[in-house]
Design an enzyme around this catalytic site. Structure first.
Site, short mmCIF file in Angstrom:
data_model
loop_
_atom_site.label_atom_id
_atom_site.label_comp_id
_atom_site.label_asym_id
_atom_site.label_seq_id
_atom_site.Cartn_x
_atom_site.Cartn_y
_atom_site.Cartn_z
N GLU A 29 -6.47 -16.78 11.45
CA GLU A 29 -5.75 -17.75 12.00
C GLU A 29 -4.75 -17.45 13.00
OE1 GLU A 29 -5.74 -21.42 8.98
OE2 GLU A 29 -4.55 -19.76 8.16
N ASP B 131 3.90 -23.97 10.63
CA ASP B 131 3.58 -23.16 11.68
C ASP B 131 4.52 -23.46 12.84
OD1 ASP B 131 1.32 -22.89 10.27
OD2 ASP B 131 -0.04 -23.31 11.80
#
Ligand code: FRU
Length: 424
Positions: A294, A53
């Site tokens: 998410e 990420d």
């Protein structure tokens, strides 16, 4: 469906629904919503660490910001273990796939800097060992607060539990690079409450993470998006007419889709500094559709609220499916109602020939979409793969009304600044 008002008393809004009917419109491999193929000969950012990420430094309005001409990104990061006996298989080879799959348990927040918005140089860990209260430092958002270089890093402290936290520090620049100083005191902000957002006690597969604070361009107040699941004991959720939507004959059967209960959460700050937060009912729910929405985030464009969130094939419910990638919804006001972009919600998915090539897409207000490389097939059957753990090529996208279009591809990890702040 029970309305929020019945459930929670007086609330400002009704959650918007991503329905099974919407999801039935998802079409993998539509070229306008599919990420170009990532070649298996990609370069890696580092042979020492995996990154996934990616969180560009930005301001509270969402603009990606450089400081004194330095671009800065934060990444979830874990050591690679090519020489660790634990990751050597029976043939004496490094089992990189297992090492990569284990990374979530040892995720730490690192930062990188660059003069060019690519070719990132490793800065190091943001917090020293022992500062963060739990084992895992999961995704969030670094916010540049002012021209003194103060930075609030919002992130998720996971295992034990999952708490949205923040830690304040400062970015310091020289001619030669960037360092992060401070980041010594982690402040817990909130956890799932079990009334709006599912707790670990209600479901051991619960999700509660990925804070994304922002200033609402219309009312000027400080809010935060996050990933959640709708509260309630696992298995107790109802997939009724509202969650199903308008489906053709033969599509009424919802199977076991009550187990998929993702939502995009929202909280409002009670103070200007963002130390005191009140959770509000979800902005968007996906009960009966998908179990994970998410890293939710916004692009504010043309007076509209473009809500993006990443999701997986494996988290879809019975009878609906779609590629790993980023999905999106649009509304005229912060609290909705939100409608799925492109009819289905799918904005940028992996091609079906390389279903795991990238993930964790982050749409920036300039239409660029960054993501990381997960794994790319190296043979025609897809049985051999090369693990990434590095930045993917950036994709250029146009957002027009309720539609999005892939229009360009850029270099690996290209995250150019939208504005530069000169530090005082
Ligand atoms: C997305 C994600 C985030 C989480 C992190 C854990 O790739 O699942 O939701 O914070 O990765 O590694």
């Amino acid at each position: 469906m029970t309305s929020n008002t019945e459930k929670f008393g007086k609330t400002p809004h009704q959650s918007s629904l991503w329905t099974r009917a919407d999801a039935l419109k998802v079409r993998a491999d539509d070229p306008t919503t599919t990420q170009p193929l990532v070649s298996a000969d990609f370069p890696v950012l580092s042979n020492e660490v995996f990154i996934w990420d990616t969180m560009p430094l930005r301001d509270l309005d969402g603009n990606v910001t450089s400081v004194d001409g330095w671009s800065v990104i934060f990444t979830l990061t874990a050591d690679r273990h090519p020489d660790d006996p634990e990751y050597i298989d029976e043939n004496g080879n490094y089992d990189i796939t297992r090492d990569w799959n284990d990374r979530h348990g040892r995720a730490k927040m690192y930062y990188w800097f660059s003069r060019t918005g690519k070719d990132w140089k490793l800065g190091g860990r943001v917090m020293a060992e022992g500062v963060s209260p739990t084992a895992r430092e999961w995704a969030g958002t670094p916010i540049l607060l002012n021209d003194q270089g103060e930075v609030d890093l919002y992130y998720t402290a996971v295992t034990p539990g999952a708490t949205i936290v923040k830690v304040r520090g400062r970015v310091v620049t020289t001619e030669h690079g960037v360092s992060m100083v401070g980041f010594e005191k982690v402040k817990p902000l909130f956890e799932a409450d079990g009334k709006m957002y599912q707790t670990e006690a209600q479901n051991s597969f619960w999700g509660f993470r990925d804070p994304w604070p922002f200033r609402d361009p219309k009312d000027g107040k400080l809010y935060m998006l996050f990933e959640g699941n709708v509260a309630g004991e696992r298995g107790s959720h109802k997939v009724g007419e509202a969650e199903i939507g308008d489906v053709p004959p033969g599509y009424e059967n919802v199977g076991n889709s009550r187990f998929q209960t993702a939502c995009v959460g929202i909280a409002v700050a009670r103070d200007a500094d963002g130390d005191d937060w009140e959770m509000l009912p979800p902005l968007l729910t996906a009960v009966g559709v998908n179990d994970q929405t998410e890293r939710p985030h916004f692009v504010f464009q043309d007076g509209k609220y473009y809500l993006f969130t990443i999701s997986h094939t494996f988290t879809y419910a019975d009878g609906v499916t779609g590629p790993d990638g980023v999905y999106g919804f649009v509304a005229d006001s912060l609290f909705g109602p939100y409608v799925p972009l492109n009819g289905s919600g799918l904005v940028l998915g992996n091609p079906s020939s390389q279903p795991f090539q990238t993930y964790s897409h982050y749409v920036m207000p300039n239409g660029l979409v960054t993501s990381f490389i997960d794994s790319v097939p190296t043979d025609a059957t897809g049985t051999q793969i090369r693990i990434g753990g590095t930045e993917a090529p950036t994709v250029g996208m146009k957002i027009k009304g309720q539609q999005t279009f892939v229009v360009a591809e850029y270099d690996y990890g290209y995250i150019p600044p939208m504005l530069d702040v000169t530090l005082k």
